[in-house]
Design a protein around this motif. Sequence first.
Motif, short mmCIF file in Angstrom:
data_model
loop_
_atom_site.label_atom_id
_atom_site.label_comp_id
_atom_site.label_asym_id
_atom_site.label_seq_id
_atom_site.Cartn_x
_atom_site.Cartn_y
_atom_site.Cartn_z
N LEU A 149 62.93 55.79 45.49
CA LEU A 149 63.96 54.71 45.92
C LEU A 149 62.81 53.57 46.58
O LEU A 149 62.09 53.73 47.46
CB LEU A 149 64.79 55.38 46.97
CG LEU A 149 65.92 54.51 47.31
CD1 LEU A 149 66.83 54.29 46.20
CD2 LEU A 149 66.63 54.97 48.70
N ARG A 150 63.31 52.33 45.78
CA ARG A 150 62.39 51.30 46.57
C ARG A 150 63.20 50.17 46.96
O ARG A 150 64.31 49.86 46.31
CB ARG A 150 61.57 50.77 45.36
CG ARG A 150 60.43 49.59 45.84
CD ARG A 150 59.54 49.38 44.60
NE ARG A 150 58.44 50.43 44.27
CZ ARG A 150 57.43 50.42 43.70
NH1 ARG A 150 57.59 49.33 43.22
NH2 ARG A 150 56.83 51.39 43.47
N ALA A 151 62.92 49.65 48.14
CA ALA A 151 63.53 48.44 48.52
C ALA A 151 63.39 47.14 47.96
O ALA A 151 62.18 47.01 47.24
CB ALA A 151 63.17 48.02 50.09
N HIS A 152 64.47 46.66 47.63
CA HIS A 152 64.30 45.41 47.08
C HIS A 152 63.04 44.24 47.66
O HIS A 152 63.27 44.41 48.69
CB HIS A 152 65.55 44.31 46.76
CG HIS A 152 66.70 45.08 46.00
ND1 HIS A 152 66.89 45.22 44.86
CD2 HIS A 152 67.63 46.05 46.43
CE1 HIS A 152 67.80 45.77 44.19
NE2 HIS A 152 68.25 46.23 45.47
N GLY A 153 62.40 43.73 46.71
CA GLY A 153 61.46 42.62 47.21
C GLY A 153 60.20 43.40 47.98
O GLY A 153 59.52 42.48 48.53
N LYS A 154 59.89 44.61 47.88
CA LYS A 154 58.89 45.56 48.32
C LYS A 154 57.76 45.74 47.30
O LYS A 154 58.17 46.16 46.16
CB LYS A 154 59.30 46.72 48.92
CG LYS A 154 60.19 46.36 50.23
CD LYS A 154 59.41 45.93 51.49
CE LYS A 154 60.12 45.64 52.49
NZ LYS A 154 59.97 45.59 53.81
#
Length: 154
Positions: A149-154
Amino acid sequence: MSTSDAPPLKDVVNGALEYTIPIAHKMGVEALEVRPGYAASKVPVEGNGNHFGVMYAGVLFTVAEILGGALAIASFDTAKYFPLVKDLHIFFRKPAATDVTAAATLSEEEIARITAEADAKGKSDFTLKAVVTDANGVVVAETEGLYQLRAHGK
């Protein structure tokens, strides 16, 4: 729009499949049930056979792999996060001569852990196991995937 006016999550996933993974949609992969911590999908055997009359291995892989995205849509804030598959192993158990269903779960505790880590670090890895069964309930494949799960913009 209130949450009672929102479409069922399975409809959201099915719409997303049609436009974001058109090959899965063309195979006939369809979300059956999607809710926080649980997702199930199905695919028909018709049109998905191989050279000896059972379901093609890539179709079995696909019906199980899309569960990572379905669970992410249901379990995490899609405005903040998106899922990635980093690794996936499939274990073929029996040939599938019928339509198949795949299902996977994440516990409330695991969802909370993933969310907390993604909030703190911008990403969080998690393991997702799926079971693929035929129309008679026979296990035809199992998968174990490493997702992130990855944060947007990271």
